[in-house]
Scaffold this motif. Structure first.
Motif, short mmCIF file in Angstrom:
data_model
loop_
_atom_site.label_atom_id
_atom_site.label_comp_id
_atom_site.label_asym_id
_atom_site.label_seq_id
_atom_site.Cartn_x
_atom_site.Cartn_y
_atom_site.Cartn_z
N ALA A 25 -48.31 24.47 61.26
CA ALA A 25 -48.75 25.18 60.07
C ALA A 25 -48.34 24.41 58.81
CB ALA A 25 -48.15 26.58 60.04
N VAL A 26 -49.10 24.61 57.75
CA VAL A 26 -48.84 24.00 56.45
C VAL A 26 -48.49 25.12 55.47
CG1 VAL A 26 -49.75 22.44 54.69
CG2 VAL A 26 -50.56 22.27 57.04
N ARG A 27 -47.69 24.81 54.46
CA ARG A 27 -47.36 25.80 53.44
C ARG A 27 -48.27 25.64 52.22
NH1 ARG A 27 -42.37 28.22 54.69
NH2 ARG A 27 -41.01 26.97 56.04
N PRO A 28 -48.48 26.70 51.45
CA PRO A 28 -49.23 26.56 50.20
C PRO A 28 -48.62 25.46 49.33
CG PRO A 28 -48.85 28.88 50.68
CD PRO A 28 -48.05 28.10 51.68
N GLY A 29 -49.47 24.64 48.74
CA GLY A 29 -49.00 23.53 47.94
C GLY A 29 -48.54 22.34 48.75
N GLY A 30 -48.56 22.46 50.09
CA GLY A 30 -48.10 21.40 50.96
C GLY A 30 -49.23 20.44 51.33
#
Length: 304
Positions: A25-30
């Protein structure tokens, strides 16, 4: 809710394209990374450009025009009342012009940064039932077909996770998660839709509230938290407007003697007070003081 995923054709006998994301998974802004895989068809094609597109399946209110297939940052048009539509919320050129020979296989790697307002699709690894995807659009020989979306997994930012854990510690439960078309007035929202997380009230607030809807609007250095309170038995249950309150916290979180539970409890109390004072009128601009990082909130034994 998911997107169908399969390699997309670029015309009869033309090349095919697929989008493959790196695991996890990726984080917002990542940073989102992966590759676009192209396979040549029966004849050579000139690929003009490879563009990556972020898409989301967004709900629309009854009577509101459907989101349809819209461009990034546009509300787009579909059939009224269709209930849901696909909205593009980011476009990134990831490959220049090249010749794709017949039968040739080629990969175009990419690494792009997600918008800070990208919705969260999972909590503690558990899916929330939202459909976000990434698709590639290679312009080949004048064709603009796209690959089917590859499912995009987005984990919460630490501050988002801490806020949700605080609600849980205070006795609130997760009821729903949805992507709603439209913007929240009085906020810094940039995307044409927002994520709403529905929370059932704790026993302490059960006689005052039917539900709290939580929306996160992140920017590079802070997190705006919008709380929409639905009063039990109030006019909003008959179709009125719910009351909104908004609060801002740095990504580093509260610090000093104040912890996340105390901070969020203060937000709830303030929101309830505004709800009772102004009934169905929206309330904006009530930001929390710039708090400081607490000790890490403890994980709850009961999952949201």
């Amino acid at each position: 809710m998911v997107f169908k995923r399969q390699p997309g054709p670029l015309g009869v006998g033309g090349p095919t394209v697929d989008t493959v994301l790196d695991a996890g998974a990726v984080r917002p802004g990542g940073t989102l990374s992966g590759r676009v895989e192209l396979a040549g068809g029966t004849a050579g094609h000139d690929v003009e450009q490879v563009v990556l597109e972020l898409v989301a399946r967004v709900e629309t209110a009854p009577g509101e025009p459907g989101a349809g297939e819209s461009g990034a940052g546009e509300s787009g048009g579909g059939e009224p009342g269709d209930g849901a539509g696909v909205v593009a919320f980011g476009r990134y050129p990831v490959g220049g012009a090249f010749r794709l020979a017949a039968g040739e296989r080629r990969e175009v790697p990419f690494s792009v940064r997600l918008p800070w307002e990208t919705p969260v699709t999972e909590l503690r690894g558990r899916p929330l039932g939202l459909a976000l995807g990434v698709r590639a659009e290679p312009a080949a020989g004048g064709d603009g077909d796209r690959s089917d979306p590859a499912p995009l997994r987005v984990a919460p930012l630490p501050a988002q996770e801490a806020v949700l854990e605080a609600f849980e510690q205070l006795g609130f439960g997760l009821r729903s998660a949805a992507l709603e078309h439209g913007r929240i007035g009085g906020t810094g929202q940039r995307l044409p839709f927002r994520q709403e997380i529905g929370l059932t009230p704790s026993a302490r607030y059960a006689h005052q509230l039917d539900e709290i809807e939580l929306t996160f609007l992140a920017v590079p250095d802070a997190l705006e938290v919008v709380l929409e309170t639905d009063k039990r038995g109030g006019p909003s249950s008959g179709g009125g407007h719910d009351a909104l309150s908004r609060f801002t916290v740095p990504h580093t979180g509260p610090a000093g003697p104040q912890d996340w539970d105390d901070l969020v409890d203060g937000w709830i109390r303030e929101s309830v007070e505004h709800r009772e004072s102004y009934d169905c009128h929206a309330v904006f601009g009530h930001e929390s003081p710039a708090p400081s990082p607490p000790s890490t909130p403890s994980a709850s034994s009961t999952e949201l």
